[in-house]
Design a protein around this motif. Structure first.
Motif, PDB file in Angstrom:
ATOM      1  N   ARG A  86       1.488   5.984  10.876  1.00  0.00           N
ATOM      2  CA  ARG A  86       0.354   5.509  11.667  1.00  0.00           C
ATOM      3  C   ARG A  86       0.356   3.987  11.790  1.00  0.00           C
ATOM      4  NH1 ARG A  86      -6.057   6.825  10.707  1.00  0.00           N
ATOM      5  NH2 ARG A  86      -6.840   5.245  12.139  1.00  0.00           N
ATOM      6  N   ASN A  87       0.651   3.319  10.680  1.00  0.00           N
ATOM      7  CA  ASN A  87       0.681   1.860  10.725  1.00  0.00           C
ATOM      8  C   ASN A  87       1.789   1.349  11.634  1.00  0.00           C
ATOM      9  OD1 ASN A  87      -0.483   2.850   8.176  1.00  0.00           O
ATOM     10  ND2 ASN A  87      -0.917   0.697   7.865  1.00  0.00           N
TER      11      ASN A  87
ATOM     12  N   ASN B 279      -4.258   0.888   2.239  1.00  0.00           N
ATOM     13  CA  ASN B 279      -3.798   1.009   3.614  1.00  0.00           C
ATOM     14  C   ASN B 279      -4.935   0.651   4.568  1.00  0.00           C
ATOM     15  OD1 ASN B 279      -2.846   1.814   6.116  1.00  0.00           O
ATOM     16  ND2 ASN B 279      -1.675   3.515   5.268  1.00  0.00           N
TER      17      ASN B 279
ATOM     18  N   GLN C  57       7.069  12.675  -9.101  1.00  0.00           N
ATOM     19  CA  GLN C  57       5.816  12.902  -8.369  1.00  0.00           C
ATOM     20  C   GLN C  57       4.731  13.490  -9.265  1.00  0.00           C
ATOM     21  OE1 GLN C  57       6.185  15.285  -4.811  1.00  0.00           O
ATOM     22  NE2 GLN C  57       7.697  13.852  -3.995  1.00  0.00           N
TER      23      GLN C  57
ATOM     24  N   ARG D 247       4.354  13.017   2.592  1.00  0.00           N
ATOM     25  CA  ARG D 247       2.998  12.573   2.886  1.00  0.00           C
ATOM     26  C   ARG D 247       2.917  11.045   2.973  1.00  0.00           C
ATOM     27  NH1 ARG D 247      -2.269  14.555   3.184  1.00  0.00           N
ATOM     28  NH2 ARG D 247      -3.704  12.835   2.840  1.00  0.00           N
TER      29      ARG D 247
ATOM     30  N   VAL E 241       1.634   9.872   6.487  1.00  0.00           N
ATOM     31  CA  VAL E 241       0.258   9.373   6.511  1.00  0.00           C
ATOM     32  C   VAL E 241       0.194   7.851   6.429  1.00  0.00           C
ATOM     33  CG1 VAL E 241      -1.913   9.355   5.240  1.00  0.00           C
ATOM     34  CG2 VAL E 241      -0.691  11.494   5.589  1.00  0.00           C
ATOM     35  N   HIS E 242       1.018   7.278   5.555  1.00  0.00           N
ATOM     36  CA  HIS E 242       0.852   5.845   5.306  1.00  0.00           C
ATOM     37  C   HIS E 242       1.832   4.958   6.058  1.00  0.00           C
ATOM     38  CE1 HIS E 242      -2.331   6.121   2.327  1.00  0.00           C
ATOM     39  NE2 HIS E 242      -1.749   7.232   1.930  1.00  0.00           N
TER      40      HIS E 242
ATOM     41  N   THR F  10       2.608   5.912  -3.275  1.00  0.00           N
ATOM     42  CA  THR F  10       3.582   6.651  -4.066  1.00  0.00           C
ATOM     43  C   THR F  10       3.124   6.743  -5.518  1.00  0.00           C
ATOM     44  OG1 THR F  10       5.215   5.584  -2.660  1.00  0.00           O
ATOM     45  CG2 THR F  10       6.061   6.893  -4.475  1.00  0.00           C
TER      46      THR F  10
ATOM     47  N   LEU G  65       1.692  10.968  -4.541  1.00  0.00           N
ATOM     48  CA  LEU G  65       1.867  11.674  -3.277  1.00  0.00           C
ATOM     49  C   LEU G  65       3.342  12.007  -3.064  1.00  0.00           C
ATOM     50  CD1 LEU G  65      -0.312   9.554  -0.830  1.00  0.00           C
ATOM     51  CD2 LEU G  65      -0.997  11.432  -2.299  1.00  0.00           C
ATOM     52  N   SER G  66       3.589  13.072  -2.281  1.00  0.00           N
ATOM     53  CA  SER G  66       4.970  13.413  -1.957  1.00  0.00           C
ATOM     54  C   SER G  66       5.505  12.414  -0.939  1.00  0.00           C
ATOM     55  CB  SER G  66       5.042  14.821  -1.384  1.00  0.00           C
ATOM     56  OG  SER G  66       4.360  14.853  -0.145  1.00  0.00           O
ATOM     57  N   ARG G  67       6.820  12.321  -0.898  1.00  0.00           N
ATOM     58  CA  ARG G  67       7.473  11.391   0.023  1.00  0.00           C
ATOM     59  C   ARG G  67       7.063  11.694   1.474  1.00  0.00           C
ATOM     60  NH1 ARG G  67      10.426   6.689   0.735  1.00  0.00           N
ATOM     61  NH2 ARG G  67      12.024   6.968   2.307  1.00  0.00           N
TER      62      ARG G  67
ATOM     63  N   LEU H 178      -6.076   3.392  16.370  1.00  0.00           N
ATOM     64  CA  LEU H 178      -5.032   3.404  15.346  1.00  0.00           C
ATOM     65  C   LEU H 178      -5.315   2.434  14.218  1.00  0.00           C
ATOM     66  CD1 LEU H 178      -1.709   3.634  17.389  1.00  0.00           C
ATOM     67  CD2 LEU H 178      -2.569   5.297  15.749  1.00  0.00           C
TER      68      LEU H 178
ATOM     69  N   THR I   2       1.623   1.745  -3.624  1.00  0.00           N
ATOM     70  CA  THR I   2       0.436   2.293  -4.272  1.00  0.00           C
ATOM     71  C   THR I   2       0.279   3.774  -3.949  1.00  0.00           C
ATOM     72  OG1 THR I   2      -0.592   0.135  -4.077  1.00  0.00           O
ATOM     73  CG2 THR I   2      -2.044   1.975  -4.562  1.00  0.00           C
TER      74      THR I   2
ATOM     75  N   PHE J 153       0.818  -1.215   0.000  1.00  0.00           N
ATOM     76  CA  PHE J 153       0.000   0.000   0.000  1.00  0.00           C
ATOM     77  C   PHE J 153       0.850   1.263   0.000  1.00  0.00           C
ATOM     78  CE2 PHE J 153       0.097  -1.414   4.477  1.00  0.00           C
ATOM     79  CZ  PHE J 153       0.674  -0.303   5.074  1.00  0.00           C
TER      80      PHE J 153
END
Lengths: 309, 586
Positions: free
Chosen positions: A227-228, B124, B105, A219, A223-224, A211, A215-217, A301, A209, A206
């Motif tokens: 949190r995980n 995710n 990007q 983010r 975000v991805h 990237t 999305l920017s590095r 979470l 996916t 994910f």
């Protein structure tokens, strides 16, 4: 979720009684006569000992002692120490200090541990990562009292940035150095945990996916990945809060802090049943609440975790 | 196989329209390698291909052929240590290979969309669906604020989620595989890219779902004029969905050109083998062979394994005189699913199912996931107890067998499972794995067991030296051979094959199917073959039971089912076989 929380709170009741009974029994079984020990080599008049034993109910069977203790406990009377101080007073003095120390240590280890772990995970195999691993290994393998004395010597004695010992009010500013010592080992574990978790998640499908979405590095990581990766770290922090509360004996000793750890240690040595059991009872409640908090955070979470009613 | 590797075809494929359009994507002599401890291991070696605007091009090959690596190199998302070592990737004339991460990007998402392979792991799990789609829309500046939310709903609706509005707040685990793949397609197309890379977008899904999703994807990309780079291992699927084919083998392009041409007249030996092995095409070929006594199966010379398989399938005669070895009568299985507190929901996984299997024949149980076919297998294997009904094996009721009687039954009925990675103990070497059933049933001395292992390895065509190797050192096909050898160790009468070839590449699949048919003749085995892939059924089964929602909706001989399916559901399944409607040239 409310049902689940309620159920967990109800589960505290048997845990509370079980733990206190067990601790009470263990203290009861300790070898030696605490009253005799109080008088050292000069035995008091025979009647005095009997009187004191009766006063503390030491002449009654174990289970009766326990029931009397528990009965008083729920009336707010936690008993007195053998030196005559109410246990409630001792607690009111020791707990706030230890709580401040533990929370400060928890904040330090969580913030720096996750930060260093995240950066190390992102730069796996690079200089930062290798250094972080070496430092964390060092912190894990060197005993706390060594770290404690070294930091005390460097920061308090040599540089004079902090006080060598903590005053009886123990404000946050004075607790900073002890908290640093207390946090050191857990910090090392959190660095390693976060690092492993981050580098695992970086390879997750994910993340690729995300990237590929454009999305920017920053983010993708924020975000991805983050949190995980926090799920196992949060579990560790919750369990650690409990150990920080009791496990501060060594650190409290080095910096002369009158906290929970030291008090329990002294009470066990003296065989002071009521003191030990009262402190442990509060610790048990803190432990169970911390674990509940972890489980709730866990669900926050990771939405896949939903607790059945 | 042939060792001659012909020159890679590097001339750009023509889109056939004769228009001298500017190519959208042009890959020139691309080389990709993976850095390992033993140095750089090449994965893509001098690949060239050209894709024009609005065209669909499929890269076909087995796993390890470099097809996915090629696709990932285009958007520079190579796994691990992969790097582009040489060549150009020209996208609208700009070389992507030379772009910085920051510049990429802007390309990703906005110009080139990506639909990944496995819908289960590519979303995710901790963020809701709406968030993950909206994120893509914002990042590519398609819309911001409230408009982005509106656009999210629109994108998901276009991707086939009609109730998108209500499901935005739901998480990936609350979606089925097919629904998740729709979400991923929605994300891939959200910024209306000029090129969509679809890497095996449906291989994890049921055939009927696969068909719906690919149809939908086809419509969307046609409407938007999006070019599609389609990666697949299934030649039939590729031929059906793409105008142009590029066949890859061991990191090189071995053949490329219009799909029709390649399928009708494959030049390279590897392509010929692929065409011969693709079950979807084989079932067509059986049809040809049956209709035509000139035996269409012979068109691929060399008497390949697959040809024999096809010929055998075409000549299959119903075994009338054999007795019923397994007789299943009105069995049902009820699961109780705990919902709230002490309440249960009842789920009838198997509903009044009856069938019989004659000795020495193969019966296929076909259906989509959730149809109850695997539950039937578990019931027959006595891994779960039946709620009602009767299962007879060799004239004896097996329900509620216990102790030694159950052990005896287990010796005669052995399972082979789907996942050759999960069903072998990684800590056990091959010899011990195969000998384990013998040990469990206390059969023979150590030397006798060794001899039996040797015999079994021989039967599944693996060298004797394999016995010291560990599962992680073997390929999927080899592992499945070992699983078959282990199942045969106790000389059973029946093998229950639960999706036993579904996880394998087409070529390997062909080999295993061939092995199974040979063993059947040799050892007079009876098979219960459970699969979702009707194309495979055509190759191996004598009888077919089609299952839907726990019930058998159609049960007949394989020829009857394929020639004149009675039920609408069966026809739907048949139509979903990729390449089924494809005119197969001879």
């Amino acid at each position: 979720m409310i049902w689940y929380t309620g159920k967990r709170l109800l589960q505290m009741i048997p845990v509370f009684f079980g733990a206190t009974l067990l601790i009470y029994f263990m203290v009861f079984s300790l070898p030696g006569d605490p009253i005799a020990a109080l008088y050292g080599d000069r035995p008091p008049a025979p009647g005095v000992i009997e009187q004191i034993r009766a006063q503390y109910n030491l002449d009654k069977p174990f289970i009766v002692q326990y029931l009397i203790y528990i009965g008083n406990f729920f009336q707010g009377d936690l008993g007195t120490t053998y030196s005559g101080r109410p246990v409630g007073d001792v607690m009111a003095q020791a707990f706030p200090i230890t709580a401040r120390l533990a929370l400060l240590a928890l904040a330090i280890e969580a913030f720096f541990g996750i930060l260093v772990g995240l950066v190390a995970g992102l730069r796996k195999g690079k200089l930062f990562d290798t250094s972080a691993l070496v430092v964390s290994l060092l912190l894990i393998s060197v005993p706390t009292f060594v770290i404690g004395f070294v930091l005390q010597y460097v920061f308090a004695v040599k540089l004079g940035w902090a006080r060598t010992t903590v005053s009886s009010e123990a404000p946050f500013s004075e607790l900073l150095l002890p908290a640093l010592v207390l946090a050191s080992v857990s910090f090392a574990y959190i660095v390693r945990l976060t690092r492993a978790s981050v580098s695992d998640n970086l390879n997750a499908d994910f993340v690729r996916t995300a990237t590929a979405k454009g999305l920017s590095r920053r983010r993708v990581v924020g975000v991805h990945v983050l949190r995980n990766s926090l799920v196992p770290v949060v579990t560790f922090l919750g369990v650690d809060l409990g150990s920080l509360m009791v496990g501060a004996i060594v650190t409290e000793g080095i910096f002369n802090i009158n906290g929970v750890g030291g008090t329990i240690y002294k009470a066990i040595k003296l065989g002071e049943g009521p003191t030990v059991v009262s402190f442990i009872a509060v610790m048990v409640v803190i432990f169970v609440l911390a674990n509940l908090l972890v489980d709730l955070l866990y669900a926050a979470l990771d939405p896949r975790i939903r607790y059945a009613k | 196989m042939s060792q001659t590797v012909i020159e890679p075809v590097s001339e750009p494929v023509n889109d056939g329209s004769g228009l001298a359009k500017e190519p959208l994507l042009q890959i020139r002599d691309l080389e990709v390698g993976f850095q390992t401890q033993r140095g750089l291991v090449p994965a893509v070696r001098g690949v060239s291909l050209t894709l024009y605007a609005g065209q669909t091009l499929a890269i076909v090959g087995e796993s390890g052929s470099g097809k996915t690596t090629t696709a990932q190199a285009i958007i520079k998302l190579l796994a691990g240590t992969g790097t582009i070592t040489a060549g150009q990737i020209l996208f609208e004339g700009r070389d992507l290979a030379g772009l910085s991460e920051k510049q990429m990007q802007d390309v990703r998402g906005r110009l080139i969309g990506y639909v990944p392979q496995d819908p289960m792991s590519n979303l995710n799990p901790v963020w809701n669906i709406g968030f993950q789609v909206e994120e893509a829309i914002r990042a590519n500046n398609v819309a911001q604020g409230k408009a982005a939310r509106q656009r999210t709903i629109q994108v998901l609706q276009e991707a086939g989620l009609s109730d998108a509005q209500d499901r935005l707040k739901q998480f990936p685990h609350q979606f089925s595989g097919g629904m998740r793949q729709r979400v991923l397609i929605g994300i891939g197309l959200s910024a209306r890219p000029k090129l969509l890379i679809a890497d095996e977008p449906t291989s994890a899904l049921d055939v009927t779902v696969q068909r719906q999703i690919l149809d939908h994807l086809g419509t969307l990309t046609r409407d938007y004029g999006t070019s599609v780079l389609f990666i697949t291992h299934d030649l039939g699927l590729a031929a059906e969905r793409a105008e142009q084919l590029v066949v890859m083998y061991k990191g090189k392009v071995v053949e490329s050109g219009p799909s029709q041409e390649i399928l009708a007249n494959p030049q390279h030996p590897y392509t010929q083998r692929l065409v011969a092995a693709a079950p979807s095409l084989a079932s067509r070929r059986i049809q040809s062979a049956k209709n035509d006594d000139a035996s269409g199966a012979d068109i691929y010379s060399g008497g390949s394994l697959d040809t024999t398989l096809v010929a055998r399938a075409a000549e299959r005669e119903p075994a009338a005189e054999a007795r019923d070895l397994i007789k299943v009568q009105n069995i049902s299985k009820m699961y109780r699913i705990r919902t709230k507190g002490l309440k249960y929901n009842e789920l009838l996984a198997v509903n009044d199912v009856s069938f019989a299997i004659k000795k020495g024949t193969t019966t296929a149980l076909v259906g989509e996931s959730g149809s109850g076919k695997s539950t039937v297998a578990k019931l027959i294997l006595q891994l779960e107890s039946i709620t009602s009904g009767q299962i007879e094996f060799d004239g004896q009721d097996v329900a509620g067998l216990k102790g030694t009687a159950l052990l005896k039954f287990r010796r005669r009925v052995q399972p082979v499972f789907q996942d050759p990675y999960g069903s072998l103990d990684p800590q056990y070497n091959v010899g011990n794995t195969i000998a384990e059933p013998l040990l469990a049933h206390k059969i023979g001395s150590s030397a006798e067991r060794q001899a039996r292992v040797r015999e079994l390895l021989d039967q599944v065509s693996l060298p004797w030296a394999t016995r010291y190797r560990y599962p992680s050192e073997l390929s999927g096909g080899q592992r499945q051979r070992i699983a078959v050898a282990r199942a045969l160790a106790l000389k059973p009468d029946v093998l229950v094959l639960d999706e036993a070839v579904s996880a394998l590449d087409v070529l390997v699949q062909g080999q295993i199917l061939n092995l199974l048919t040979e063993l059947q003749t040799e050892l007079d085995l009876t098979y219960l073959f459970i699969t979702h892939d009707l194309a495979v059924v055509r190759l191996v089964a004598d009888n077919v039971c089609v299952m839907q929602k726990g019930k058998i909706v159609e049960s007949a001989s394989t020829d009857e089912v394929f020639d004149s399916p009675r039920e609408a559901y069966t026809r739907e399944l048949l139509a979903a076989i990729p390449g089924a409607n494809f005119e197969f040239g001879r």
